[in-house]
Structure formats: structure tokens, C-alpha cells
Write a protein that holds these residues in place. Structure first.
Motif, PDB file in Angstrom:
ATOM      1  N   THR A 117       0.822  -1.206   0.000  1.00  0.00           N
ATOM      2  CA  THR A 117       0.000   0.000   0.000  1.00  0.00           C
ATOM      3  C   THR A 117       0.858   1.259   0.000  1.00  0.00           C
ATOM      4  O   THR A 117       0.347   2.369   0.143  1.00  0.00           O
ATOM      5  N   ASP A 118       2.165   1.091  -0.154  1.00  0.00           N
ATOM      6  CA  ASP A 118       3.065   2.238  -0.229  1.00  0.00           C
ATOM      7  C   ASP A 118       3.614   2.350  -1.658  1.00  0.00           C
ATOM      8  O   ASP A 118       2.993   1.877  -2.602  1.00  0.00           O
ATOM      9  N   ASP A 119       4.784   2.954  -1.823  1.00  0.00           N
ATOM     10  CA  ASP A 119       5.343   3.194  -3.153  1.00  0.00           C
ATOM     11  C   ASP A 119       6.347   2.131  -3.585  1.00  0.00           C
ATOM     12  O   ASP A 119       7.241   2.400  -4.395  1.00  0.00           O
ATOM     13  N   THR A 120       6.227   0.925  -3.063  1.00  0.00           N
ATOM     14  CA  THR A 120       7.164  -0.137  -3.418  1.00  0.00           C
ATOM     15  C   THR A 120       7.260  -0.327  -4.925  1.00  0.00           C
ATOM     16  O   THR A 120       8.356  -0.373  -5.490  1.00  0.00           O
ATOM     17  N   SER A 121       6.132  -0.446  -5.611  1.00  0.00           N
ATOM     18  CA  SER A 121       6.152  -0.684  -7.056  1.00  0.00           C
ATOM     19  C   SER A 121       6.779   0.483  -7.810  1.00  0.00           C
ATOM     20  O   SER A 121       7.479   0.280  -8.815  1.00  0.00           O
ATOM     21  N   ALA A 122       6.555   1.699  -7.346  1.00  0.00           N
ATOM     22  CA  ALA A 122       7.148   2.864  -8.006  1.00  0.00           C
ATOM     23  C   ALA A 122       8.669   2.831  -7.898  1.00  0.00           C
ATOM     24  O   ALA A 122       9.386   3.145  -8.865  1.00  0.00           O
ATOM     25  N   VAL A 123       9.181   2.450  -6.722  1.00  0.00           N
ATOM     26  CA  VAL A 123      10.630   2.350  -6.549  1.00  0.00           C
ATOM     27  C   VAL A 123      11.200   1.289  -7.485  1.00  0.00           C
ATOM     28  O   VAL A 123      12.211   1.507  -8.157  1.00  0.00           O
ATOM     29  N   VAL A 124      10.550   0.140  -7.549  1.00  0.00           N
ATOM     30  CA  VAL A 124      11.027  -0.941  -8.411  1.00  0.00           C
ATOM     31  C   VAL A 124      10.970  -0.520  -9.876  1.00  0.00           C
ATOM     32  O   VAL A 124      11.909  -0.761 -10.649  1.00  0.00           O
ATOM     33  N   SER A 125       9.898   0.126 -10.269  1.00  0.00           N
ATOM     34  CA  SER A 125       9.737   0.552 -11.664  1.00  0.00           C
ATOM     35  C   SER A 125      10.810   1.536 -12.088  1.00  0.00           C
ATOM     36  O   SER A 125      11.152   1.613 -13.279  1.00  0.00           O
ATOM     37  N   SER A 126      11.375   2.275 -11.148  1.00  0.00           N
ATOM     38  CA  SER A 126      12.403   3.254 -11.493  1.00  0.00           C
ATOM     39  C   SER A 126      13.673   2.607 -12.027  1.00  0.00           C
ATOM     40  O   SER A 126      14.503   3.288 -12.652  1.00  0.00           O
ATOM     41  N   GLY A 148      13.612   0.327 -14.327  1.00  0.00           N
ATOM     42  CA  GLY A 148      13.336   0.004 -15.722  1.00  0.00           C
ATOM     43  C   GLY A 148      13.369  -1.483 -16.019  1.00  0.00           C
ATOM     44  O   GLY A 148      13.035  -2.322 -15.172  1.00  0.00           O
ATOM     45  N   ALA A 149      13.817  -1.811 -17.220  1.00  0.00           N
ATOM     46  CA  ALA A 149      13.771  -3.189 -17.703  1.00  0.00           C
ATOM     47  C   ALA A 149      14.781  -4.107 -17.017  1.00  0.00           C
ATOM     48  O   ALA A 149      14.751  -5.322 -17.234  1.00  0.00           O
ATOM     49  N   LYS A 150      15.656  -3.557 -16.201  1.00  0.00           N
ATOM     50  CA  LYS A 150      16.640  -4.390 -15.505  1.00  0.00           C
ATOM     51  C   LYS A 150      15.987  -5.304 -14.473  1.00  0.00           C
ATOM     52  O   LYS A 150      16.581  -6.297 -14.059  1.00  0.00           O
ATOM     53  N   VAL A 151      14.783  -4.936 -14.043  1.00  0.00           N
ATOM     54  CA  VAL A 151      14.098  -5.694 -12.998  1.00  0.00           C
ATOM     55  C   VAL A 151      12.671  -5.984 -13.437  1.00  0.00           C
ATOM     56  O   VAL A 151      11.945  -5.083 -13.850  1.00  0.00           O
ATOM     57  N   LYS A 152      12.266  -7.240 -13.356  1.00  0.00           N
ATOM     58  CA  LYS A 152      10.880  -7.602 -13.624  1.00  0.00           C
ATOM     59  C   LYS A 152      10.034  -7.280 -12.396  1.00  0.00           C
ATOM     60  O   LYS A 152      10.448  -7.529 -11.260  1.00  0.00           O
ATOM     61  N   LEU A 153       8.841  -6.752 -12.630  1.00  0.00           N
ATOM     62  CA  LEU A 153       7.938  -6.428 -11.533  1.00  0.00           C
ATOM     63  C   LEU A 153       6.587  -7.084 -11.769  1.00  0.00           C
ATOM     64  O   LEU A 153       6.003  -6.957 -12.847  1.00  0.00           O
ATOM     65  N   HIS A 154       6.112  -7.796 -10.761  1.00  0.00           N
ATOM     66  CA  HIS A 154       4.771  -8.379 -10.811  1.00  0.00           C
ATOM     67  C   HIS A 154       4.027  -7.931  -9.569  1.00  0.00           C
ATOM     68  O   HIS A 154       4.508  -8.094  -8.444  1.00  0.00           O
ATOM     69  N   ARG A 155       2.836  -7.339  -9.764  1.00  0.00           N
ATOM     70  CA  ARG A 155       2.016  -6.908  -8.646  1.00  0.00           C
ATOM     71  C   ARG A 155       0.827  -7.844  -8.487  1.00  0.00           C
ATOM     72  O   ARG A 155       0.196  -8.236  -9.467  1.00  0.00           O
ATOM     73  N   GLN A 156       0.507  -8.188  -7.247  1.00  0.00           N
ATOM     74  CA  GLN A 156      -0.614  -9.087  -6.984  1.00  0.00           C
ATOM     75  C   GLN A 156      -1.285  -8.690  -5.674  1.00  0.00           C
ATOM     76  O   GLN A 156      -0.713  -7.969  -4.849  1.00  0.00           O
ATOM     77  N   ALA A 157      -2.507  -9.157  -5.500  1.00  0.00           N
ATOM     78  CA  ALA A 157      -3.193  -8.967  -4.222  1.00  0.00           C
ATOM     79  C   ALA A 157      -2.435  -9.716  -3.142  1.00  0.00           C
ATOM     80  O   ALA A 157      -1.794 -10.738  -3.410  1.00  0.00           O
ATOM     81  N   ASN A 158      -2.503  -9.205  -1.929  1.00  0.00           N
ATOM     82  CA  ASN A 158      -1.747  -9.807  -0.844  1.00  0.00           C
ATOM     83  C   ASN A 158      -2.117 -11.273  -0.656  1.00  0.00           C
ATOM     84  O   ASN A 158      -3.271 -11.616  -0.421  1.00  0.00           O
ATOM     85  N   ALA A 159      -1.117 -12.141  -0.790  1.00  0.00           N
ATOM     86  CA  ALA A 159      -1.353 -13.579  -0.667  1.00  0.00           C
ATOM     87  C   ALA A 159      -0.350 -14.248   0.255  1.00  0.00           C
ATOM     88  O   ALA A 159      -0.431 -15.456   0.470  1.00  0.00           O
ATOM     89  N   GLY A 160       0.608 -13.486   0.774  1.00  0.00           N
ATOM     90  CA  GLY A 160       1.590 -14.061   1.678  1.00  0.00           C
ATOM     91  C   GLY A 160       2.913 -14.346   0.998  1.00  0.00           C
ATOM     92  O   GLY A 160       3.018 -14.435  -0.230  1.00  0.00           O
ATOM     93  N   GLN A 161       3.933 -14.493   1.828  1.00  0.00           N
ATOM     94  CA  GLN A 161       5.299 -14.661   1.341  1.00  0.00           C
ATOM     95  C   GLN A 161       5.477 -15.909   0.485  1.00  0.00           C
ATOM     96  O   GLN A 161       6.121 -15.873  -0.559  1.00  0.00           O
ATOM     97  N   SER A 162       4.915 -17.024   0.940  1.00  0.00           N
ATOM     98  CA  SER A 162       5.104 -18.272   0.198  1.00  0.00           C
ATOM     99  C   SER A 162       4.510 -18.181  -1.200  1.00  0.00           C
ATOM    100  O   SER A 162       5.127 -18.617  -2.178  1.00  0.00           O
ATOM    101  N   ALA A 163       3.313 -17.605  -1.305  1.00  0.00           N
ATOM    102  CA  ALA A 163       2.678 -17.459  -2.615  1.00  0.00           C
ATOM    103  C   ALA A 163       3.485 -16.520  -3.508  1.00  0.00           C
ATOM    104  O   ALA A 163       3.627 -16.749  -4.719  1.00  0.00           O
ATOM    105  N   ALA A 164       4.035 -15.463  -2.917  1.00  0.00           N
ATOM    106  CA  ALA A 164       4.851 -14.526  -3.688  1.00  0.00           C
ATOM    107  C   ALA A 164       6.099 -15.206  -4.220  1.00  0.00           C
ATOM    108  O   ALA A 164       6.486 -15.032  -5.385  1.00  0.00           O
ATOM    109  N   MET A 165       6.736 -16.002  -3.381  1.00  0.00           N
ATOM    110  CA  MET A 165       7.949 -16.696  -3.799  1.00  0.00           C
ATOM    111  C   MET A 165       7.642 -17.693  -4.922  1.00  0.00           C
ATOM    112  O   MET A 165       8.354 -17.779  -5.923  1.00  0.00           O
ATOM    113  N   THR A 166       6.587 -18.452  -4.757  1.00  0.00           N
ATOM    114  CA  THR A 166       6.215 -19.438  -5.762  1.00  0.00           C
ATOM    115  C   THR A 166       5.932 -18.775  -7.094  1.00  0.00           C
ATOM    116  O   THR A 166       6.354 -19.259  -8.156  1.00  0.00           O
TER     117      THR A 166
END
Length: 306
Positions: free
Chosen positions: A51-60, A62-80
Motif C-alpha cells: 500500500t506504499d510506493d514499493t512498485s514505483a521504486v522498483v519501476s524506477s 526500468g527493464a533491468k528488474v521484472k515487476l509483478h504486482r498481486q493482491a496480498n497472498a503471503g510470502q510463500s505465494a509470492a515466492m512461488t
């Protein structure tokens, strides 16, 4: 033939950064990954409902880093999700407030290539504070099956890398475990081959006010060690030596549970777990290992509710 089987090649390494409200530190984390002296590194950040600016920081970045945003599902789901999106022969993860030294990926891959029987390499690491000031250095012990299975010693910390082939057989982190999904994962990964302790400081583990390492957690999370052990010993493919350690393993699960309940303020429950552990006394090595296990097992994201 894969690059891991051919020492002349450089296998692709895929690192996943799970993030929840990680604005304060994730920029430093990504910078440390981009500074790696390794030729083929894939970086994927999974923003798990921040709910903060995490995605904006990552997007800065550019293409060097892949970004995927999802509804909160927990650490294990994010890792998978992150590992499913990746393509590397070697996998790893970095918490959104930790950092790697420039040689971290290269050195761990070199050891994986040199040691065909090893499925996971874990290095030493520094502990830093919120201002990135060094507080101490943690040098985990060399790998032993007894330390992992009988003592429930969570040996790998930040900077660990493992083979995708072993990951595919072991299975990913399990989403019903919110407190100790990493230890559960390493128990299953260890059935696929040996781990190797690389005695070099290659990562930095950040302790800060928002860290969950010592935060009070709900009751059910304090019960996870017993649940994990119950599920593990229901397997029909466990080697005889691990079967023989079951009583000691269960004692140490109670000891770990007592520590989690105790730091969450549930003194009576903690005492009950200590009493259960005393029925099959943990070894002195287990007691020494507990502090290390509690420290490096970052059981959830660094900030925010889970």
C-alpha cells in the motif's frame, strides 16, 4: 547438457525479491543485485499487495528488474509466483531489506558447479541496522543432516542459492505456513542432496524497527513447528537416519514453538512447550542453534500485516 553440468558455461540465476510495503529499503536491495559481478542474472520483484510506493521504486530501475504486482497472498505465494515466472537453472530469494555483496552470486554458483552432490549453497553474512551500520557477523556451522533434521537448525540465511532441479522435486514454499515456511522448505530440499556452507561473508541481513524477526505473532504461528514436523514424518520416503531422530526433532519443535510463543507474550503456552521438550531433552547443540534459527528465519515480510 545444462550449464551446471558443463563447468565452462554460466547458468542463469533467478533471484526473487518478495516485497510488502518495502519502500524504505528495497531500492538498496535492488542496487546490490544489479551490482553483482555475474553475467546472467534475472531479478524478479513480487509486490504482494503493498500500500506504499514499493512498485514505483522498483519501476524506477526500468527493464533491468521484472515487476509483478498481486493482491496480498503471503510470502510463500509470492515466492512461488516469482520462481514460476523465472527461467534460471539456479534459484534464490532476497528479502526486500537485505543486500548481497557483489561477488555473492558468482561465488555460490562456482561452488554449485564444483560440487555436483550439493543442491544448495549458503554463505556467511553480516547483520546491519536500519542505517546500514554493521552490528555483527554470523557464521553458520557447516552443513550436517543432524543439525538440519534433528536439531531443526535453519542453516541457510541470506545469499543462499539452490538448483532448480532440486526445487522442482522438493516443491515450493507452502502457503499454509506463515511463520516457518523456509525451514519447512529446507527440510524438503535436504532430501534432494547435500547443502554446502561457503565460509565467506556474501550477504547482509538487516535488523530494524519494522522487522518481524522478534515481533509478536498470532497463536497459530507458534504452533507451526509441531504442524511442520507432523507433516514431515508422515512422508514414506524418509531415510532411516532421519527416522531415528524423530524424538529429538519433536523435542526441538517444542523448543522452537516455546520461543515463538514466549516472544509473543504467551508465557503459559511457552512453558507447556518447554515441558513437552523436556520429555525428550534437546541437545546442547540444539540450544545453541536456536538463536541462529530464530534470527535468520525471517518468517514473514519486514513490515506490515500478513
Amino acid at each position: 547438457m545444462s550449464h551446471l553440468e558443463n563447468p565452462g558455461g554460466a547458468p542463469r540465476v533467478s533471484l526473487v525479491v518478495p516485497a510488502y510495503n518495502g519502500t524504505d529499503y528495497i531500492g538498496e536491495t535492488i542496487e546490490s543485485l544489479l551490482a553483482q559481478d555475474y553475467p546472467d542474472l534475472e531479478i524478479t520483484v513480487i509486490d504482494d499487495g503493498s500500500t506504499d510506493d514499493t512498485s514505483a521504486v522498483v519501476s524506477s530501475f526500468g527493464a533491468k528488474v521484472k515487476l509483478h504486482r498481486q493482491a496480498n497472498a503471503g510470502q510463500s505465494a509470492a515466492m512461488t509466483k516469482g520462481w514460476a515466472m523465472s527461467s534460471g537453472e539456479v534459484l534464490g530469494y532476497v528479502s526486500a531489506d537485505d543486500r548481497l555483496r557483489p561477488a555473492a552470486v558468482r561465488r555460490c554458483v562456482e561452488e554449485l558447479i564444483a560440487r555436483p552432490d550439493v543442491v544448495l549453497v549458503y554463505p556467511d553474512f553480516d547483520i546491519i541496522d536500519e542505517r546500514s551500520i554493521l552490528r555483527s557477523t554470523l557464521r553458520p556451522p557447516d552443513y550436517s543432516r543432524r543439525a538440519l533434521y534433528a536439531q531443526l537448525h535453519c542453516l541457510p540465511g541470506p545469499g543462499a542459492l539452490f538448483r532448480r532441479t532440486a526445487y522442482a522435486k522438493a516443491g515450493s514454499w507452502r502457503s499454509h505456513l506463515r511463520q516457518i515456511p523456509d525451514l519447512d522448505f529446507f527440510l524438503r530440499m535436504g532430501l534432494q542432496g547435500n547443502f554446502y556452507h561457503l565460509p565467506e561473508v556474501l550477504a547482509e541481513f538487516r535488523m530494524h524497527g519494522g522487522s518481524t524477526t522478534y515481533r509478536a505473532v498470532p497463536f497459530e504461528r507458534g504452533e507451526e513447528p509441531q504442524l511442520m514436523v507432523d507433516e514431515f514424518f508422515q512422508r514414506n520416503d524418509l531415510p532411516d537416519d532421519i527416522r531415528r531422530w524423530e524424538r529429538e526433532t519433536r523435542a526441538n519443535a517444542n523448543l522452537l514453538s516455546a520461543a515463538i510463543h514466549g516472544r509473543s507474550g504467551r508465557t503459559r503456552t511457552a512453558l507447556r512447550r518447554l515441558t513437552a521438550a523436556a520429555l525428550h531433552p534437546p541437545t546442547l547443540a540444539s540450544l545453541k542453534a536456536l538463536k541462529h534459527t530464530l534470527l535468520i528465519a525471517r518468517r514473514a515480510f519486514s513490515t506490515g500485516p500478513r
